[in-house]
Design a protein around this motif. Structure first.
Motif, PDB file in Angstrom:
ATOM      1  N   LYS A 173     138.286  76.699  14.841  1.00  0.00           N
ATOM      2  CA  LYS A 173     139.256  76.678  13.750  1.00  0.00           C
ATOM      3  C   LYS A 173     140.604  76.120  14.175  1.00  0.00           C
ATOM      4  N   ALA A 174     140.866  76.122  15.495  1.00  0.00           N
ATOM      5  CA  ALA A 174     142.118  75.537  15.970  1.00  0.00           C
ATOM      6  C   ALA A 174     142.177  74.048  15.654  1.00  0.00           C
ATOM      7  N   PHE A 175     141.041  73.371  15.740  1.00  0.00           N
ATOM      8  CA  PHE A 175     140.994  71.934  15.430  1.00  0.00           C
ATOM      9  C   PHE A 175     141.189  71.658  13.947  1.00  0.00           C
ATOM     10  N   VAL A 176     141.031  72.691  13.130  1.00  0.00           N
ATOM     11  CA  VAL A 176     141.273  72.552  11.692  1.00  0.00           C
ATOM     12  C   VAL A 176     142.715  72.919  11.357  1.00  0.00           C
ATOM     13  N   ARG A 177     143.223  73.948  12.033  1.00  0.00           N
ATOM     14  CA  ARG A 177     144.551  74.461  11.702  1.00  0.00           C
ATOM     15  C   ARG A 177     145.673  73.533  12.161  1.00  0.00           C
ATOM     16  N   PHE A 178     145.438  72.779  13.224  1.00  0.00           N
ATOM     17  CA  PHE A 178     146.500  71.883  13.679  1.00  0.00           C
ATOM     18  C   PHE A 178     146.816  70.789  12.658  1.00  0.00           C
ATOM     19  N   PRO A 179     145.824  70.007  12.200  1.00  0.00           N
ATOM     20  CA  PRO A 179     146.168  68.995  11.182  1.00  0.00           C
ATOM     21  C   PRO A 179     146.656  69.618   9.880  1.00  0.00           C
ATOM     22  N   ALA A 180     146.130  70.791   9.544  1.00  0.00           N
ATOM     23  CA  ALA A 180     146.603  71.454   8.325  1.00  0.00           C
ATOM     24  C   ALA A 180     148.069  71.841   8.461  1.00  0.00           C
ATOM     25  N   SER A 181     148.461  72.334   9.628  1.00  0.00           N
ATOM     26  CA  SER A 181     149.862  72.691   9.866  1.00  0.00           C
ATOM     27  C   SER A 181     150.754  71.455   9.836  1.00  0.00           C
ATOM     28  N   ALA A 182     150.251  70.345  10.344  1.00  0.00           N
ATOM     29  CA  ALA A 182     151.010  69.095  10.293  1.00  0.00           C
ATOM     30  C   ALA A 182     151.257  68.669   8.848  1.00  0.00           C
ATOM     31  N   ILE A 183     150.252  68.882   7.994  1.00  0.00           N
ATOM     32  CA  ILE A 183     150.414  68.550   6.574  1.00  0.00           C
ATOM     33  C   ILE A 183     151.486  69.440   5.942  1.00  0.00           C
ATOM     34  N   GLY A 184     151.420  70.746   6.231  1.00  0.00           N
ATOM     35  CA  GLY A 184     152.414  71.659   5.676  1.00  0.00           C
ATOM     36  C   GLY A 184     153.821  71.327   6.147  1.00  0.00           C
ATOM     37  N   ALA A 185     153.963  71.031   7.447  1.00  0.00           N
ATOM     38  CA  ALA A 185     155.278  70.673   7.985  1.00  0.00           C
ATOM     39  C   ALA A 185     155.786  69.378   7.380  1.00  0.00           C
ATOM     40  N   GLY A 186     154.881  68.418   7.193  1.00  0.00           N
ATOM     41  CA  GLY A 186     155.275  67.141   6.599  1.00  0.00           C
ATOM     42  C   GLY A 186     155.787  67.302   5.183  1.00  0.00           C
ATOM     43  N   TYR A 187     155.075  68.087   4.373  1.00  0.00           N
ATOM     44  CA  TYR A 187     155.528  68.328   3.001  1.00  0.00           C
ATOM     45  C   TYR A 187     156.852  69.078   2.985  1.00  0.00           C
ATOM     46  N   SER A 188     157.048  69.999   3.925  1.00  0.00           N
ATOM     47  CA  SER A 188     158.298  70.758   3.982  1.00  0.00           C
ATOM     48  C   SER A 188     159.487  69.847   4.270  1.00  0.00           C
ATOM     49  N   VAL A 189     159.310  68.937   5.256  1.00  0.00           N
ATOM     50  CA  VAL A 189     160.382  67.999   5.591  1.00  0.00           C
ATOM     51  C   VAL A 189     160.671  67.075   4.413  1.00  0.00           C
ATOM     52  N   LEU A 190     159.615  66.593   3.760  1.00  0.00           N
ATOM     53  CA  LEU A 190     159.772  65.692   2.621  1.00  0.00           C
ATOM     54  C   LEU A 190     160.496  66.386   1.465  1.00  0.00           C
ATOM     55  N   ALA A 191     160.067  67.634   1.147  1.00  0.00           N
ATOM     56  CA  ALA A 191     160.688  68.349   0.025  1.00  0.00           C
ATOM     57  C   ALA A 191     162.153  68.661   0.320  1.00  0.00           C
ATOM     58  N   THR A 192     162.437  69.034   1.563  1.00  0.00           N
ATOM     59  CA  THR A 192     163.829  69.351   1.909  1.00  0.00           C
ATOM     60  C   THR A 192     164.704  68.105   1.850  1.00  0.00           C
ATOM     61  N   PHE A 193     164.147  66.967   2.267  1.00  0.00           N
ATOM     62  CA  PHE A 193     164.904  65.710   2.245  1.00  0.00           C
ATOM     63  C   PHE A 193     165.190  65.263   0.801  1.00  0.00           C
TER      64      PHE A 193
END
Length: 375
Positions: free
Chosen positions: A56-76
């Motif tokens: 599940k670590a191999f699944v959670r890493f890209p998923a976390s990257a997606i969440g972080a990316g959306y967070s940076v985009l929304a904040t910007f």
């Protein structure tokens, strides 16, 4: 780690979670990274087995990257506002679902939402720091799950199987009383039967956990063989439960039997229950005698007192069905006893080998000492 075993409420998974959280927070402290995101990931990543954590670590890493990316985009684009939280949560969930990253949805959403209030002007650095904390949590939790208190489910599986056989014997006995007295099935008996099925499924899950755990740890051949025997017993238990279920859903108010036949059925059921309660599943001579009578009764169809109403609806009378199910359970019970006997014989042989090995070593050392003395 034996200290924690004194407290029933502190299990291995709780201890490993505490260790993973501490190590993760400590690493983040030295790197001057915010520990909150890493700790969240570490808590979520502790799974029942090391295999699950790594997979599940191999699944959670890209998923976390997606969440972080959306967070940076929304904040910007929007800044720290209610719309930002809503957008990040929904966008992360939808994207992870589309990419089939289901096991990473929770940690990705938590990471994305929690980041909004911490992202200021350094969008790129914030993004990579969040990925770094996520990787830290994933790696630490996976390593802790792999090396610290590796779970051993074999003993639990063995105990559960014997307990479930006893429960199956109780349910069979209670249903036999209802059938022999032409009573409808009690609701509590239905609940007990469904609970038995659920517990069997959970035991099957534990077996899967144990097999997955062995992929990352050295295992003795004797442990694999013991697990193999227990898994056979579990399969037999599942089949026994199937036949008990047929009796549970059998109408019990359309027929009547004589007292001698009723007593024969109940005596046979009680003997089966006694075998399930016996730790060694020993079959008695009395059991064989009763089964012989049941078999002869089943073969002699003309001895059944069949209901005219049921005769019109089915080619098999309820008595025939009861006898068939009992004989089916009887065959499974004999196979269970045979499997346990094979397991006991194997364990006895292993015990004798372990006892003889030290004795041979002592004899060998004495012979070497004597040879040196003679020289």
């Amino acid at each position: 780690m034996s200290f924690f075993k004194k407290f029933r409420f502190v299990g291995g998974r709780i201890v490993k979670t505490g260790i993973a959280v501490f190590v993760t927070a400590l690493i983040c402290h030295f790197l001057n990274w915010p520990a909150m995101f890493a700790v969240i990931t570490a808590i979520v990543t502790i799974e029942p087995t090391a295999a699950d954590s790594i997979k599940k670590a191999f699944v959670r890493f890209p998923a976390s990257a997606i969440g972080a990316g959306y967070s940076v985009l929304a904040t910007f684009l929007i800044g720290d506002s209610p719309i930002s939280y809503t957008f990040v949560a929904l966008a992360t969930i939808i994207t992870c679902n589309k990419l089939k990253l289901h096991d990473g949805i929770l940690v990705a959403t938590l990471t994305g939402v929690a980041m909004i209030s911490t992202v200021h002007d350094e969008y790129v650095s914030s993004f990579f720091i969040r990925l770094g904390t996520t990787v830290t949590g994933l790696v630490v939790s996976s390593l802790v799950n792999l090396f610290v208190m590796p779970p051993k489910y074999s003993d639990t599986i063995s105990r559960r199987i014997h307990t479930l056989f006893m429960k199956a014997g109780e349910i069979l006995t209670n249903r036999g009383k209802e059938l022999c007295c032409s009573q409808s099935t009690d609701k509590d008996l239905h609940k007990s039967f469904h609970q038995l099925v659920k517990e069997i499924e959970y035991t099957e899950t534990l077996c899967t956990y144990q097999k997955d755990e062995w992929k990352y740890h050295r295992v003795r051949k004797s442990d694999v063989q013991s697990f193999h025997y227990e898994y056979k017993k579990l399969n037999l238990l599942r089949q026994v439960t199937f036949h008990i279920g047929n009796l549970i859903y059998l109408p019990s108010h359309h027929y009547r039997m004589g007292q001698s036949k009723t007593e024969l059925i109940m005596e046979t059921i009680h003997l089966i229950r006694g075998i399930f309660y016996n730790p060694n599943f020993i079959i008695s001579n009395e059991y064989n005698s009763k089964i012989k009578e049941i078999t002869e009764w089943f073969a002699d169809q003309n001895s059944f007192i069949e209901s005219t109403e049921m005769q019109e609806k089915s080619n098999f009378s309820p008595e025939t069905i009861i006898l068939y199910e009992l004989l089916s359970i009887q065959e499974l019970t004999e196979e269970l006893s045979h499997i346990h006997l094979l397991e006991s014989n194997r364990n006895n042989r292993l015990g004798n080998i372990q006892i003889q090995s030290p004795q041979k070593q002592i004899t060998k050392n004495q012979s070497s000492t004597k040879a040196r003395t003679d020289d």
